[in-house]
Motif scaffolding. Structure first.
Motif, mmCIF file in Angstrom:
data_model
loop_
_atom_site.group_PDB
_atom_site.id
_atom_site.type_symbol
_atom_site.label_atom_id
_atom_site.label_comp_id
_atom_site.label_asym_id
_atom_site.label_seq_id
_atom_site.Cartn_x
_atom_site.Cartn_y
_atom_site.Cartn_z
ATOM 1 N N GLN A 226 0.853 -1.178 0.000
ATOM 2 C CA GLN A 226 0.000 0.000 0.000
ATOM 3 C C GLN A 226 0.898 1.240 0.000
ATOM 4 O OE1 GLN A 226 -0.399 -2.418 2.706
ATOM 5 N NE2 GLN A 226 -1.580 -3.541 1.169
ATOM 6 N N LEU A 227 0.552 2.215 -0.817
ATOM 7 C CA LEU A 227 1.296 3.470 -0.845
ATOM 8 C C LEU A 227 1.131 4.175 0.498
ATOM 9 C CD1 LEU A 227 2.962 5.524 -2.539
ATOM 10 C CD2 LEU A 227 0.781 6.572 -3.174
ATOM 11 N N ALA A 228 2.268 4.542 1.113
ATOM 12 C CA ALA A 228 2.242 5.197 2.419
ATOM 13 C C ALA A 228 2.552 6.685 2.328
ATOM 14 C CB ALA A 228 3.246 4.526 3.365
ATOM 15 N N GLY A 229 3.096 7.126 1.205
ATOM 16 C CA GLY A 229 3.417 8.549 1.067
ATOM 17 C C GLY A 229 4.482 8.793 0.022
ATOM 18 N N ALA A 230 4.834 10.072 -0.172
ATOM 19 C CA ALA A 230 5.854 10.491 -1.129
ATOM 20 C C ALA A 230 5.542 9.983 -2.540
ATOM 21 C CB ALA A 230 7.247 10.029 -0.685
ATOM 22 N N ALA A 231 4.301 10.099 -2.947
ATOM 23 C CA ALA A 231 3.882 9.586 -4.255
ATOM 24 C C ALA A 231 4.714 10.197 -5.369
ATOM 25 C CB ALA A 231 2.402 9.896 -4.487
ATOM 26 N N GLY A 232 5.264 9.338 -6.220
ATOM 27 C CA GLY A 232 6.061 9.780 -7.349
ATOM 28 C C GLY A 232 7.482 10.168 -7.011
ATOM 29 N N ILE A 233 7.906 9.956 -5.770
ATOM 30 C CA ILE A 233 9.245 10.351 -5.315
ATOM 31 C C ILE A 233 10.039 9.105 -4.958
ATOM 32 C CG2 ILE A 233 10.532 11.593 -3.512
ATOM 33 C CD1 ILE A 233 8.069 13.449 -3.299
ATOM 34 N N GLN A 234 11.297 9.054 -5.376
ATOM 35 C CA GLN A 234 12.159 7.927 -5.060
ATOM 36 C C GLN A 234 12.767 8.090 -3.666
ATOM 37 O OE1 GLN A 234 13.466 4.926 -7.082
ATOM 38 N NE2 GLN A 234 13.642 4.562 -4.869
ATOM 39 N N ALA A 235 12.500 7.134 -2.786
ATOM 40 C CA ALA A 235 13.162 7.075 -1.483
ATOM 41 C C ALA A 235 14.447 6.270 -1.627
ATOM 42 C CB ALA A 235 12.248 6.444 -0.440
ATOM 43 N N LEU A 236 15.557 6.828 -1.133
ATOM 44 C CA LEU A 236 16.865 6.208 -1.297
ATOM 45 C C LEU A 236 17.320 5.431 -0.074
ATOM 46 C CD1 LEU A 236 18.642 9.166 -3.117
ATOM 47 C CD2 LEU A 236 17.691 7.095 -4.148
ATOM 48 N N HIS A 237 16.782 5.797 1.092
ATOM 49 C CA HIS A 237 17.135 5.060 2.310
ATOM 50 C C HIS A 237 16.041 5.265 3.342
ATOM 51 C CE1 HIS A 237 19.755 2.786 4.867
ATOM 52 N NE2 HIS A 237 19.702 3.704 5.832
ATOM 53 N N ILE A 238 15.796 4.236 4.166
ATOM 54 C CA ILE A 238 14.739 4.275 5.170
ATOM 55 C C ILE A 238 15.287 3.704 6.468
ATOM 56 C CG2 ILE A 238 12.458 3.397 5.803
ATOM 57 C CD1 ILE A 238 11.848 3.177 2.784
ATOM 58 N N GLU A 239 14.938 4.353 7.588
ATOM 59 C CA GLU A 239 15.334 3.836 8.895
ATOM 60 C C GLU A 239 14.198 3.993 9.899
ATOM 61 O OE1 GLU A 239 17.700 2.048 9.820
ATOM 62 O OE2 GLU A 239 19.254 2.307 8.292
ATOM 63 N N GLN A 240 14.177 3.078 10.873
ATOM 64 C CA GLN A 240 13.223 3.080 11.975
ATOM 65 C C GLN A 240 13.944 3.522 13.243
ATOM 66 O OE1 GLN A 240 11.802 -0.845 13.009
ATOM 67 N NE2 GLN A 240 9.887 -0.069 13.860
ATOM 68 N N SER A 241 13.336 4.399 14.015
ATOM 69 C CA SER A 241 13.963 4.870 15.244
ATOM 70 C C SER A 241 14.182 3.721 16.220
ATOM 71 C CB SER A 241 13.093 5.937 15.913
ATOM 72 O OG SER A 241 13.541 6.187 17.233
ATOM 73 N N PRO A 242 15.362 3.645 16.847
ATOM 74 C CA PRO A 242 15.576 2.611 17.860
ATOM 75 C C PRO A 242 14.849 2.909 19.163
ATOM 76 C CG PRO A 242 17.490 4.030 17.727
ATOM 77 C CD PRO A 242 16.573 4.448 16.611
ATOM 78 N N HIS A 243 14.338 4.126 19.314
ATOM 79 C CA HIS A 243 13.672 4.539 20.548
ATOM 80 C C HIS A 243 12.151 4.468 20.441
ATOM 81 C CE1 HIS A 243 17.635 6.033 21.722
ATOM 82 N NE2 HIS A 243 17.697 6.597 20.525
ATOM 83 N N ASP A 244 11.623 4.824 19.298
ATOM 84 C CA ASP A 244 10.188 4.834 19.053
ATOM 85 C C ASP A 244 9.925 4.035 17.785
ATOM 86 O OD1 ASP A 244 7.554 5.317 18.430
ATOM 87 O OD2 ASP A 244 7.717 7.505 18.431
#
Length: 328
Positions: A177-195
């Motif tokens: 499912q599309l979560a956001g940034a429609a039409g934009i290339q995401a180059l890197h993704i990270e999840q917070s270690p705290h939240d």
């Protein structure tokens, strides 16, 4: 003996327990056809020096490790997915000739036998440590995917950076499912270690996108990096509000307030073309940054000053701290 170690977060740990793995190429002044300088994987123990590990390889883009057996590292490479062991000395390719140009790799921390990688033609998954693979691109209409991460809370929940936006899957890649940034290339993704519900995505030309609802939606997080490519984002494992971002044209930027405001911290860096950035979980204040075809630089004070650390002439695309085999 095996230990289960959280994949995306380290508490502050004692020195000597982590080695820094980096992947990249020594490309400065290289001429096509000449012998390739040391490239591929480089390893630095906590109290040691950089060494070139294993084979000379011209394109490794990302690394992750098996949290149940930290001596095993998986590398996304131009010719497939590599299994690397023996402190970087032993390599085995786990994919066939039909899979090339891998861009990212992620091991599921709650099911370490499950490995995901993304490449220029989609996403694949293995549930048996790379013995067999199946497609995990689901309903993605465009296949080029540069980033993949597994939610550390639950197996099968994935966030991916596709050329058409940021996507979320809750069934191991069978559907997206599309979560956001429609039409934009995401180059890197990270999840917070705290939240675990806070995610950041670095994009091509459109800055950072943030999710505060466990990856269901991503929204623009301000003007940092807009008009430039952001290649990396990192959370400080010791401080919930401290984040680093890196890219070309911005160098290294630090936020001390969870991304609300940013400060450029490039004093001592030879240019603002930075591929990757990392916080050292074992040493408060210590950071690393890769400056394109210059060197890897380290900072003792959260980026307020930098000095050359090694790997001169390199482009280091990704760094990851890995528990030393047999230690925790």
């Amino acid at each position: 003996m095996r230990w289960l170690i959280p994949l995306m977060a380290f508490p502050m740990v004692a020195a000597g327990q982590l080695s820094l793995y980096s992947c990249g190429i020594t490309s400065k002044d290289y001429v096509v056809g000449a012998k390739l300088p040391p490239s591929g994987i480089f390893v630095k123990p906590d109290a040691g020096e950089w060494r070139h590990a294993g084979f000379n390889h011209p394109l490794i883009t990302a690394l992750d490790f098996d949290p149940s057996e930290p001596g095993i590292v998986y590398a996304a490479a131009g010719n497939g997915l590599l299994r690397v062991s023996g402190e970087g000395e032993h390599w085995k390719i786990l994919t066939g000739s039909e899979v090339t140009e891998l861009l990212d790799v992620a091991v599921d921390p709650n099911a370490p036998a499950t490995i995901y990688f993304c490449h220029t033609h989609g996403i694949q998954v293995s549930s048996d440590r790379g013995s067999t693979w199946r497609d995990a691109s689901g309903n993605l209409k465009r296949k080029y995917t540069a980033a993949i991460r597994v939610d550390r809370r639950r197996s099968g929940v994935l966030i991916a950076g596709n050329e058409q936006g940021i996507y979320r899957s809750q069934d191991g890649g069978q559907s997206w499912q599309l979560a956001g940034a429609a039409g934009i290339q995401a180059l890197h993704i990270e999840q917070s270690p705290h939240d675990p519900c806070y995610w950041l995505a670095a994009t091509e030309g459109s800055g950072l996108f943030a999710s505060v609802d466990c990856g269901f939606t991503f929204e623009s997080s301000g003007n940092l990096g807009v008009g430039h490519n952001l290649y990396d984002v990192a959370f400080d494992p010791a401080h919930a509000d401290r984040i680093a971002a890196a890219g070309w044209g911005i160098g290294v930027a630090i936020s001390e307030d969870r991304g609300k405001t940013w400060q450029a911290r490039n004093a001592g860096l030879p240019s603002m073309a930075v591929w990757s950035v990392a916080f050292d979980p074992a040493h408060a204040g210590r950071m690393y940054a890769s400056v394109h075809e210059e060197a890897l630089y380290s900072s003792p004070d959260y980026g307020r000053s930098w000095r050359k650390d090694g790997l001169e002439g390199s482009a280091v695309y990704r760094m990851k701290f890995v528990p030393e085999a047999g230690r925790r």
